[in-house]
Design a protein around this motif. Sequence first.
Motif, PDB file in Angstrom:
ATOM      1  N   THR A 177      89.323  -5.263  23.464  1.00 25.14           N
ATOM      2  CA  THR A 177      88.574  -4.747  24.896  1.00 25.14           C
ATOM      3  C   THR A 177      89.856  -3.380  25.963  1.00 25.14           C
ATOM      4  O   THR A 177      90.844  -3.358  25.497  1.00 25.14           O
ATOM      5  CB  THR A 177      89.418  -6.282  25.833  1.00 25.14           C
ATOM      6  N   GLU A 178      88.995  -3.110  27.369  1.00 32.76           N
ATOM      7  CA  GLU A 178      89.647  -2.308  27.398  1.00 32.76           C
ATOM      8  C   GLU A 178      89.562  -1.949  28.797  1.00 32.76           C
ATOM      9  O   GLU A 178      88.041  -2.860  29.659  1.00 32.76           O
ATOM     10  CB  GLU A 178      88.670  -0.693  26.929  1.00 32.76           C
ATOM     11  N   ALA A 206      90.000 -16.460  31.299  1.00 35.91           N
ATOM     12  CA  ALA A 206      89.126 -15.783  30.042  1.00 35.91           C
ATOM     13  C   ALA A 206      89.671 -14.396  29.726  1.00 35.91           C
ATOM     14  O   ALA A 206      89.042 -14.007  28.602  1.00 35.91           O
ATOM     15  CB  ALA A 206      87.778 -15.275  31.410  1.00 35.91           C
ATOM     16  N   LEU A 207      90.355 -13.987  30.371  1.00 37.82           N
ATOM     17  CA  LEU A 207      90.621 -12.249  29.825  1.00 37.82           C
ATOM     18  C   LEU A 207      90.807 -12.776  28.735  1.00 37.82           C
ATOM     19  O   LEU A 207      91.103 -12.478  28.335  1.00 37.82           O
ATOM     20  CB  LEU A 207      91.461 -11.661  31.138  1.00 37.82           C
ATOM     21  N   ALA A 208      92.103 -13.812  28.438  1.00 33.56           N
ATOM     22  CA  ALA A 208      93.076 -14.111  27.602  1.00 33.56           C
ATOM     23  C   ALA A 208      92.049 -14.493  26.574  1.00 33.56           C
ATOM     24  O   ALA A 208      92.139 -13.760  24.901  1.00 33.56           O
ATOM     25  CB  ALA A 208      94.005 -15.390  28.015  1.00 33.56           C
ATOM     26  N   ILE A 223      99.896  -9.057  33.410  1.00 34.03           N
ATOM     27  CA  ILE A 223     100.184 -10.929  33.131  1.00 34.03           C
ATOM     28  C   ILE A 223      98.122 -11.092  33.697  1.00 34.03           C
ATOM     29  O   ILE A 223      98.037 -12.621  32.899  1.00 34.03           O
ATOM     30  CB  ILE A 223     100.706 -11.243  34.599  1.00 34.03           C
ATOM     31  N   ALA A 224      97.757 -10.586  33.654  1.00 35.59           N
ATOM     32  CA  ALA A 224      95.750 -11.001  33.973  1.00 35.59           C
ATOM     33  C   ALA A 224      95.559 -11.581  32.701  1.00 35.59           C
ATOM     34  O   ALA A 224      94.671 -12.409  32.595  1.00 35.59           O
ATOM     35  CB  ALA A 224      94.881 -10.241  34.390  1.00 35.59           C
ATOM     36  N   PHE A 225      95.922 -10.997  31.488  1.00 31.79           N
ATOM     37  CA  PHE A 225      95.386 -11.322  30.341  1.00 31.79           C
ATOM     38  C   PHE A 225      96.436 -12.267  29.448  1.00 31.79           C
ATOM     39  O   PHE A 225      95.992 -12.779  28.641  1.00 31.79           O
ATOM     40  CB  PHE A 225      95.408  -9.783  28.946  1.00 31.79           C
TER      41      PHE A 225
END
Length: 620
Positions: free
Chosen positions: A107-108, A97-99, A69-71
Motif C-alpha cells: 500500500t502506498e 480498514a487501513l490496517a 497512526i492511521a494504519f
Amino acid sequence: MIHVLEKEVADKIATGEVIERPLSIVKELVENSIDAGARSITVEIKKGGKNYIRVTDDGCGIKSDEVEIAFLRHATSKISRAKDLESIETLGFRGEALASIAAVSRTEIITKTAEEKAGTRLVIEGSSIAEREATGCPGGTTIVVRDLFYNTPARRKFMKSDAGESSAVIEFVSQISLAYPHLRIRMISNGNMLFSTPGKGDRYKNILTVFSRELGDGLIPVQAEEGNLRLEGYISNPGESRATRKQQIFFVNGRVVDSKVIQKGISQAYADKLFEGRFPIAFLFLAIRPDSLDVNIHPNKREIRFNDEDFVTEFIRKSLREALLSKESIPEVKEKMLFRRPFPEPTAAKRESAAPEPVAAADKIEAEVPPEEEQVNIKKLLSNIRNEEDRREPELREAVAEYQVKPSPEADIFVESSETILPKTPAPFDFDELTITGSIFGTYITAVDESCFYLIDQHAAHERIFFEKLMRQYRQSETYCQPVMLPITLNVSYDVAESQDDWVLHLNKMGFQAEVFGPRTYRIKGIPAFMELEEAERFLKDFTEQAAAGTKIDNLPAIEKIIMRSCKSAVKAHDYLKDEEIRSLFEELKQCENPFSCPHGRPTFIKMTQYEIEKMFKRV
Ligand code: ADP
Ligand code: MG
C-alpha cells in the motif's frame, strides 16, 4: 486527531475480516474519502483491482505525524467514546480498514493537509513501513493498493475473474455516484474512463449517466417526509418490472445497504400491480436521524437495523403508493418500442488513456457529461463484463472510449448549487380531465386529456371495481345486499362443507345472504347489490373452491387474496358499452384506491403522449 480506540470501545464494534476482494478495498477507501470531505473522487482499477487500485480524493488529508497512526488497528479520528456508536454520522468508525488493507497488500499513500507545505508519502508492505518521504503534492489523499493478497496466496483463490471483480467495483462506484450527487466521481478501469459524474447534485442525471437512458426514462419520482424520515428517489412504473431485485438500490444516510425492511415496503406498494416473481426498479434514498438506526451490526456495514422497522416499511409503502397514483405511473407506449433500434454500435472513437495521470491528489478536471445520444450504456457494458470473460475486454474498451471526459472551461471552479436538485413531485392523476372519445373492439375505451391519449381495458377496469367494492363491503361490514328472486343453490364438496363455519360467515360479510340448506347444499338468497346474477354465481363457485384449497381464511390479507382470485372469472366480459355505461365505469374507477391495475396486476390504463405520437408520425 487520529487515535487508537480504548479497548472497551473497540470491543463494542462488530468485528470480522472486511477485506475479501477488491470491492471491499474500494468501498473502504471511497468511504474514507467521503468522510474526509472530498468533493471529487477518482477510482481507478486495473485487472479488476487485483493488481492495482487507486483512490484519489481532494479531502482534508492526513497530517504528516499521524499517517502511521492511521494504519494502526482501531485507529480512527471519527469516534472516541462508546456513546458515539449510538449516533454515527460518518461512513467509517471501526478504524480497521487501513490496517487491514495494508496487511494484505503493498500500500502506498500520498497525503497532504491544506495547512502543510509538503505532503507525506508512505509505502507499507504487509504492515511494515518500507518507505517514507516528504513529497510535493496537492491537498488530499491518494492511496494505491498493489498486489492484493500477495502474502496470503490462499485468499487469491476466492476472487472472481478480473471481469467479475471489476464489475463488482464498477457497480459499487455507480451506486455511490447516485448517493452523492454533489461529488464528482470518476471511474477508470484498465486505463479507460467509464464514467464521470458532473457533481452538480442532480441524481436523476447521474442515473442516466451511470446506468442508462432507457432505464431512467420510465422512472417516477418519489418524495416524502414523515417523522424523522425523509425519502427521495425514483421507481419504475408497473409496466417496467424486472425478474430480480438487482435494480433495487437503497441508500440510508448515504450508505448503500441491503434492507429487507425497505424491500418489504416496496413489495407492499406494488402488491397488486405486478405479477408474482416480478420486481420494480427502485432507487431509494432514505434519510433518518442517526439515533434511530444501528449500523454497527456487521463489519461490512451493508446491514443496518432500524429501531422501528414497521414504521419504515409503512412509510416506504405509503410514499411509493402515492407516487404510483400519478399520471407518470400509467404504462406508456413509446416510439422506440415500435422501431426498436439495436444497441448503438460504438464508433471507432479514439481511445483515451488515463495512464499519464499523476498519482496525486484530486485532479480538478470538471467532467462534462457527453450528449445523451453518445452516452455508452454502462449497464449494458456491465452485463457484458459479467457474462463474458476477459476476451471481451478489447471490445469493451472500444465502447467505453466514447465515454471520455473533456475538460470544460469551468475547470477548477468548485461552484455548486448547495441544494440538491429534488425530483419534482408528480401530480396525482385527475380523472376529471379526461374526455372519453369512444371505444374500440368492444374491449378498450379511448380517452384523451391535454397531453395524452389513453386506452382503458374495460374488463380489467371492471375487475378492479368489482374487487374493491367487495373488499370495501367486507371491511366496513356495511353491506348492500339485493335479494334474488330465485335463490341460488350452491352444492359443494365434503371438504368445503366441512369448513363452512369459516367461509359462510365471510360470504355474508361481503353482502351475500347464505344459509345452510342441506349437508352439502347452501342457499343464497341475496347477493351484493352491485353484482349481476351470473357474476355472483361464478364468484361463489370460485370462492368456495378456494376455501377448499386449504387456505385458512383468518385474516384480512388471506381473505383479500381469495377474493382477488375469485374475481378473475367472475367479472362479466361486457361488449360495447353505452356512453352512460362508460361514464359510470369511469366514475367508479375514480373511486378506486388503485385504479391503474386490475387486482391481478394487469394495467387498466396505457397511455401515449402527444409527443410520442408525433414522433411516430415523424412530425418531430
Ligand atoms: P475509520 O474510517 O473507521 O476511521 P480507517 O482505517 O478507514 O478507519 O481510517 C483511519 C483514519 O485515517 C480515519 O479515521 C481518518 O482519520 C484517516 N483517513 C483515512 N483515509 C483518509 C482520507 N482519504 N483522507 C483523510 N483522512 C483519512
Ligand atoms: Mg474507514
